[in-house]
Write an enzyme that holds these catalytic residues in place. Structure first.
Site, PDB file in Angstrom:
ATOM      1  CB  SER A 142      -0.958  -0.032   1.201  1.00 35.85           C
ATOM      2  OG  SER A 142      -1.900   1.012   1.128  1.00 35.85           O
ATOM      3  CG  ASP A 299      -2.382   4.025  -2.082  1.00 33.27           C
ATOM      4  OD1 ASP A 299      -3.128   3.862  -3.065  1.00 33.27           O
ATOM      5  OD2 ASP A 299      -2.476   3.342  -1.041  1.00 33.27           O
ATOM      6  CG  ASP A 301      -2.597  -0.539  -2.901  1.00 34.40           C
ATOM      7  OD1 ASP A 301      -2.333   0.594  -2.458  1.00 34.40           O
ATOM      8  OD2 ASP A 301      -3.337  -1.342  -2.306  1.00 34.40           O
ATOM      9  CG  ASP A 303      -5.805   0.841  -1.353  1.00 33.84           C
ATOM     10  OD1 ASP A 303      -4.922   1.733  -1.313  1.00 33.84           O
ATOM     11  OD2 ASP A 303      -5.824  -0.124  -0.553  1.00 33.84           O
TER      12      ASP A 303
END
Length: 572
Positions: A142, A299, A301, A303
């Site tokens: 993340s 960010d 990834d 999400d």
């Protein structure tokens, strides 16, 4: 024991030059060896997360393979003909770790569907449901610094794995020898045999179409001359975010070139977290030159999404709570105005997210459900609605850590839909001559001045885990009766449970799952919530205040934070 484990790793990694080199470089350095071997990476509902490197307490092909073997054994025991979808982000080793996981699953006779290129985490949730897979894996850390990577596991519903399933997987993992207990085939041979299948491009396109359906004012981005600076922070958002904005008709979008392409080293933002100003520094430099209506950052990834907006003298970073409240007000007001609000609408937020949303929900007759921290609990509520054939009642979910979701097409926070809806909202308000800063001021004027701040207490290394445990234990049993001189009128311990998973505090029952969370409600309706992070070596404190002016609310929050920091330090 630790040195024995170190020597075993040294012997079994001879065919892995990077791991071997690292292990040899720490030979005779007891502290370095202990740091890598004093414990194993712990598998839980957040999967695995840690520093990339050699050792049992590091992210590497062996720890990934062992975890996947445990997952495979769990799936083969609980599912008939199981299958798994896999995605990965731009971090160092993500594609390698994803292929290792696929190779282990295939060796255990589990069908694998894997994306051919890096994809956002929500695309993994979508693929699990699209392929009716038994589980999903996404390789990502993340928003952590570049030295980290992670391995998150999802259930068949597209939500992150529940604690019950994670415990079963952990039990399997604990019975597996990391060097001799793992089955694995050659990845390319698995593809050739059809045991590993690349996910078709149609799935990603269908995902984008599902995102597009969440639009409220369908043509507002075409009609409004909105100018946006966008940075994917060297992550997975670059293609899907730009594509969805293009599909919606946004033409004036400027990409932060230094952060456009995937790069796991994140050279211009070592901490690629849109929650912090440093990650947006390069994007803000673009804003000073380009003068856009909006800066968007996703960010690695994709999400989470953070934004900055013009405030007259420069650009103001909006917090997750502020953006979430703005989106919720926009969705409610516009769906009501257009007659598209479903009957008995439902929204979901986490317990540490702003109570401003509670007031908004009351204004628009929306049922607001509060859940524990973690978007899987929001996804779970969508699933419960789906079981009753009522998923269309769900209109919005968010958590203060910059995670938003409109629609029930996935079961995780989604920066792609978040970016789209933020742009739509900004364009709508611009068409009315209102900036987002003014829209936020209007919210506070209408519902009250809510101030939310957060502080993280970091505890690295072996001693850090013990310190964190001591703090939570001491505050649980020797809890303060006053914070910043204000009486604590209600204390809630989410770990104190009965068999029915109802949690006891001094005034009422709370029907939420068991969690290591402590809540202190003060006499003036301020509050402090404390919880250990599920993915990082830190304890997070959340402070909430409300007052007649924002200035007074901020000063009150500062007093709470100062006193509670002293309480934390005295509890170690």
């Amino acid at each position: 024991m630790i040195n024995e484990t170190y020597n075993r790793w040294l012997e079994n990694t001879k065919n892995y030059p990077e791991l071997q080199e690292e292990l040899l470089s720490i030979k005779g350095k007891d502290d370095e060896i202990r740091d890598r071997f004093y414990r194993e990476l712990e598998f839980g509902t957040a999967g695995l997360r840690g520093v990339i490197g050699a050792g049992a307490f590091r992210m590497n092909v062996f720890t990934i393979a062992r975890a996947t073997q445990g997952l495979a054994e769990y799936l083969n025991a609980d599912f008939k003909n199981p299958s798994v979808a896999i995605a990965y982000d731009s971090r160092n080793k993500s594609d390698d770790f994803a292929k290792v996981a696929a190779a282990v699953l295939a060796a255990n006779n589990i069908k694998v569907y894997i994306y051919k290129e890096l994809m956002p985490t929500p695309c993994l949730s979508y693929a699990v449901r699209a392929h009716k897979a038994s589980a999903g894996i996404t390789v990502t850390a993340s928003h952590n610094p570049a030295k980290y990577n992670g391995y998150k596991v999802y259930g068949a519903d597209g939500c992150q794995m529940t604690s019950n399933a994670a415990n079963k997987v952990l039990k399997c993992i604990n019975n597996i020898d990391i060097f001799t207990g793992v089955k694995m085939i050659d990845f390319d041979k698995g593809v050739a045999k059809g045991e590993i299948e690349y996910i078709k491009s149609k799935v990603a396109l269908d995902y984008l179409k599902a995102v597009e359906k969440q639009a409220i004012h369908k043509d507002i981005l075409e009609k409004t001359d909105l100018k946006v600076v966008y940075t994917p922070l060297n992550g997975t958002g670059n293609k899907p975010v730009r594509k969805i904005l293009e599909m919606r008709g946004l033409r004036d979008i400027i990409i932060v070139k230094e952060q456009e392409m995937p790069d796991g080293n994140f050279p211009t933002c070592p901490f690629p977290n849109p929650e912090i100003k440093e990650a947006l520094a390069v994007g803000l430099e673009y804003c000073e030159r380009e003068h856009p209506d909006l800066l968007i950052a996703t960010d690695p990834d994709a999400d989470r999404v953070g934004i900055a907006v013009p405030n007259g003298t420069g650009y103001r970073l909006m917090s997750g709570n502020e953006t979430g409240a703005l989106l919720f007000e926009y969705i409610c007001s516009q769906r009501k105005a257009l007659g598209t609000m479903p009957k008995n609408p439902v929204a979901v937020k986490t317990i540490v997210s702003t109570d401003l949303v509670t007031a908004i929900a009351k204004e628009y007759d929306v049922e607001l459900r509060n859940v524990l921290t973690g978007f899987k609990y929001i996804g779970e509520q969508i699933g419960l609605l789906e079981e009753d054939g009522e998923e269309n009642r769900y209109i919005f979910g968010f958590e203060e850590s910059y995670g938003y979701l409109c629609g029930s097409y996935v079961r995780d926070k989604d920066a792609v839909v978040g970016s789209m809806m933020i742009c739509e909202m900004t364009a709508y308000y611009k068409s009315k001559g209102i900036t987002l800063v003014k829209a936020l001021e209007n919210l506070y004027e209408k519902y009250g001045n809510y101030c939310h701040t957060q502080e993280s207490f970091v505890f690295e290394g072996e001693s850090g885990m013990e310190k964190m445990s001591n703090i939570m234990k001491n505050l649980r049993y020797l809890r303060p009766t006053k914070i910043a001189g204000i009486d604590v009128v209600k204390f809630t311990d989410y770990m104190a449970s009965k068999e029915c998973n109802t949690f006891i505090n001094e005034t009422n029952d709370i029907t939420l799952p068991k969690a290591d969370v402590l809540s202190f409600l003060l006499r003036n309706n301020s509050s402090v919530i404390l919880r250990p992070s599920g993915t990082e070596p830190k304890i997070k404190a959340y402070y909430t205040t409300k007052d007649v002016t924002m200035e007074r609310a901020i000063k009150q929050a500062d007093r709470l934070a100062a006193d509670f920091t002293e309480i934390i330090n005295n509890s170690i």
